[in-house]
Enzyme design. Structure first.
Site, short mmCIF file in Angstrom:
data_model
loop_
_atom_site.label_atom_id
_atom_site.label_comp_id
_atom_site.label_asym_id
_atom_site.label_seq_id
_atom_site.Cartn_x
_atom_site.Cartn_y
_atom_site.Cartn_z
N SER A 1 18.30 -25.33 -28.37
CA SER A 1 19.16 -24.30 -27.83
C SER A 1 20.54 -24.89 -27.55
CB SER A 1 18.57 -23.72 -26.53
OG SER A 1 19.51 -22.92 -25.84
N HIS B 1 -8.45 -10.51 -27.95
CA HIS B 1 -7.53 -9.67 -27.17
C HIS B 1 -6.49 -10.53 -26.44
CE1 HIS B 1 -10.41 -6.32 -27.74
NE2 HIS B 1 -11.32 -7.26 -27.52
#
Length: 471
Positions: free
Chosen positions: A281, A151
């Protein structure tokens, strides 16, 4: 070339090997090979086809006059006819017997099967290489404890090597499926216009044995063991769905791997390769993005969504065949193979350059160790006579109580250890409990043994037999 559309699969993505398999040259040279094999087999079975005609066809197999083809296709609006006419201009003596008794699908469908076979072999070899590299990686980090996640929350410990076997296992399932397809691959053969072989029966003056022998000769000469038993004009498009499902499954496995890497990259535990001068970036100079894994995910989505075309093509065929699948397959079959080829090349590059930050992994493990030990304490307490359900409830309450201190600088380890000793009747001292928290290697279960057994009994055996799998 800059003023017209150029597919990313022709420039940015896919290997030269896969691009060649789906190139015009390979496709149309295979068409000519089929015409050669057809004429040669007919000659061997006694039809009025001469060795001189066959040799003339062979001489011009690789010399495709594309400009002439384009001229004829513009006139006749039929690509197979255009190639027959262009081939005939180069082979004046053989022109009368080119395509004798055949239909267009004898050329196109048999070629598709040959191309699919070559593509599958390349895909299979890439998967084998990835499994080999992953096996080496699993061995290298077989004993390195790491947090497992269920999970997307920390769970029991595993090892980096054990997690790697999960990626290998998925690929093994995919590999078995591809091997099964390759082992049972059948050519269309020479089945005639609607699958009845009527034209060939007429050519051989109702000699059924020669018609069957023609089919066998063509199949053998093209490197196949069998041709399909029955068909309409084409081979069943059910076969396309089977092949593309297999490619889709490999894409799914690759996406699962790349999503795991993206999450681990976020944690800075494992990072994919980053070149010395690579830029993450244009704005943020510190960025190191997992672009390889992200590209795998994007291409996997393309393959998975593209796969529906083949189910629609098969279910939409009418009677012996309709042509509405042709334009669709012309686009989708190459794209499925080229996209998966790109994915597997990226997969190999990522595995070969993974950076494992063991210090960060250990730090994250130690942070969770006070919680990790709880399950074993419950087991030990139960074996000492305690109530398993009551122990679980009390450990759960203790764990949940820590959330009340989220904004307070408490020592979680000391808090948990102190409360366990205070509130639980466990046969253990403070020193022993504190020591357990510092030994994550004691909480990896059979991870090491499972990796060793899996690699030895399944993976290494497979890799050692890889050459036998080559067709």
């Amino acid at each position: 070339m800059r003023k017209i559309y150029n597919s990313p699969f022709s420039s940015r993505y896919s290997s030269k090997e896969m691009r060649y398999i789906f190139s015009d040259d390979y496709k149309y040279q295979t068409w000519r090979k089929l015409w050669i094999v057809l004429a040669e087999s007919q000659m061997e079975l006694g039809l009025d086809v001469s060795l001189e005609q066959v040799e003339e066809l062979k001489k011009e197999q690789f010399n495709i006059n594309y400009q002439v083809v384009e001229k004829y296709e513009d006139i006749y609006c039929h690509d197979v006819i255009a190639h027959i006419m262009a081939y005939g201009l180069q082979c004046a003596k053989a022109k009368p017997i080119i395509h004798l008794g055949a239909t267009s699908c004898f050329i196109t469908d048999n070629t598709d099967i040959i191309i699919i076979k070559e593509g599958l072999i390349l895909i299979r070899n890439q998967i084998l290489k990835i499994i080999s590299e992953l096996s080496n990686f699993a061995k290298m980090y077989i004993k390195t404890p790491t947090l497992s996640y269920t999970h997307l929350k920390p769970a029991q410990l595993t090892t980096v090597g054990k997690r790697t076997t999960l990626w290998i296992y998925d690929l093994l399932i995919d590999l078995l499926e591809i091997n099964d397809i390759l082992s049972n691959l059948k050519l269309l053969g020479s089945k005639g216009t609607t699958g009845t072989q009527a034209s060939f029966l007429a050519l051989f003056d109702n000699d059924h044995n020669k018609v069957k022998r023609l089919d066998e000769l063509i199949t053998t000469k093209l490197g196949f063991k069998e041709s399909v038993e029955v068909c309409g004009q084409t081979y069943s498009r059910k076969f396309d769905t089977k092949v593309m499902n297999a490619l889709c499954n490999v894409a799914q496995s690759s996406a699962k791997f790349s999503n795991d890497i993206r999450f681990l990259h976020h944690l800075k535990e494992i990072e994919e390769p980053f070149k010395e001068k690579q830029i993450g970036s244009s704005a943020m100079p510190y960025k190191k993005n997992p672009i390889g894994s992200e590209r795998i995910c994007g291409l996997a989505r393309f393959i998975i969504s593209n796969n529906i075309n083949f189910h629609l093509n098969f279910s939409s065929q009418w009677l012996e065949r309709t042509l509405d699948d042709s334009s669709n397959r012309r686009l989708c079959i190459p794209q499925m193979f080229l996209a998966l080829d790109t994915i597997l090349d990226l997969y190999i590059n990522i595995i070969n350059g993974l950076k494992v930050n063991e210090d960060i992994i250990l730090s994250n493990v130690l942070r969770e160790m006070p919680y990790i030990i709880m399950e074993n304490l419950i087991v030990n307490g139960t074996m000492d006579g305690g109530d398993r359900q009551e122990l679980h409830k009390n450990m759960r309450d203790l764990s949940n109580s820590i959330s009340n201190y989220d904004n307070i600088n408490i020592n979680v380890k000391d808090y948990i250890v102190t409360n366990i000793l205070k509130n639980f009747s466990l046969n253990i001292t403070y020193e022993e409990l504190s020591k357990k928290i510092k030994r994550p290697e004691d909480y990896i279960g059979r991870s090491v043994e499972q990796v060793e057994e899996f690699l030895e009994n399944h993976v290494e055996l497979l890799l050692s037999d890889a050459e036998k799998m080559m067709i």
